[in-house]
Design a protein around this motif. Structure first.
Motif, short mmCIF file in Angstrom:
data_model
loop_
_atom_site.label_atom_id
_atom_site.label_comp_id
_atom_site.label_asym_id
_atom_site.label_seq_id
_atom_site.Cartn_x
_atom_site.Cartn_y
_atom_site.Cartn_z
N MET A 226 -9.42 3.83 0.02
CA MET A 226 -10.32 4.25 -1.07
C MET A 226 -9.95 5.63 -1.61
N THR A 227 -9.28 6.46 -0.81
CA THR A 227 -8.92 7.79 -1.29
C THR A 227 -7.86 7.73 -2.39
N LEU A 228 -7.18 6.59 -2.55
CA LEU A 228 -6.19 6.43 -3.63
C LEU A 228 -6.81 5.93 -4.93
N ILE A 229 -8.07 5.52 -4.91
CA ILE A 229 -8.70 4.95 -6.10
C ILE A 229 -8.76 5.93 -7.27
N PRO A 230 -9.05 7.20 -7.07
CA PRO A 230 -9.02 8.12 -8.23
C PRO A 230 -7.66 8.15 -8.92
N TYR B 190 -9.41 -3.43 -4.76
CA TYR B 190 -10.52 -2.54 -5.11
C TYR B 190 -11.46 -3.23 -6.10
N GLN B 191 -10.91 -3.84 -7.13
CA GLN B 191 -11.75 -4.50 -8.13
C GLN B 191 -12.58 -5.63 -7.52
N LEU C 63 -6.92 6.88 -12.83
CA LEU C 63 -6.18 7.67 -13.81
C LEU C 63 -4.98 6.89 -14.36
N MET C 64 -4.29 6.17 -13.48
CA MET C 64 -3.16 5.35 -13.93
C MET C 64 -3.63 4.26 -14.90
N SER C 65 -4.77 3.65 -14.60
CA SER C 65 -5.31 2.62 -15.47
C SER C 65 -5.69 3.18 -16.84
N LYS C 66 -6.36 4.33 -16.84
CA LYS C 66 -6.75 4.96 -18.11
C LYS C 66 -5.52 5.36 -18.92
N TRP C 67 -4.50 5.89 -18.24
CA TRP C 67 -3.28 6.28 -18.94
C TRP C 67 -2.64 5.04 -19.57
N GLY C 68 -2.58 3.94 -18.80
CA GLY C 68 -1.98 2.71 -19.30
C GLY C 68 -2.74 2.15 -20.49
N GLU C 69 -4.09 2.18 -20.43
CA GLU C 69 -4.90 1.70 -21.56
C GLU C 69 -4.61 2.51 -22.82
N LYS C 70 -4.45 3.80 -22.65
CA LYS C 70 -4.22 4.68 -23.80
C LYS C 70 -2.83 4.52 -24.40
N HIS C 71 -1.84 4.24 -23.56
CA HIS C 71 -0.45 4.26 -24.02
C HIS C 71 0.21 2.89 -24.17
#
Length: 106
Positions: free
Chosen positions: A88-92, A32-33, A96-104
């Motif tokens: 592409m339907t799995l990208i959202p 995706y990236q 969310l997984m990426s944002k959660w990982g960045e936060k935690h």
């Protein structure tokens, strides 16, 4: 035995069966990236993944209709991967997984 007779109609079981393996989510994220990525570049971005593991995971993702494999008959041979519309339907979820990982991440 088909999936439903083995696990019932649980959508989470189904998603987990399609995305089983620790590398599939990361492979989808890297594709995706990059939008479109060659095999060697993908492998290098996923070290220490083994060639056989990456090859098998890519075949399974392609069979599931989540990625598209384009092979060019050149010398040397070139293979590129991109996400399908279904992929592409799995990208959202991945975002969310990426944002959660960045936060935690510690």
């Amino acid at each position: 035995m088909d999936f439903e007779s083995k696990y019932g109609k649980c959508p989470i079981y189904y998603t987990m069966s399609v995305m089983e393996g620790k590398w599939k989510w990361v492979i989808l994220w890297k594709i995706y990236q990059a939008k479109c990525i060659r095999y060697n570049k993908l492998r290098d971005s996923l070290l220490p993944i083994a060639h056989r593991t990456l090859s098998n995971q890519l075949k399974e993702l392609e069979a599931s209709g989540l990625i598209f494999r384009e092979q060019y008959n050149e010398v040397p041979p070139r293979v590129e991967y991109s996400l399908t519309e279904e992929g592409m339907t799995l990208i959202p979820i991945l975002e969310l997984m990426s944002k959660w990982g960045e936060k935690h991440v510690k």
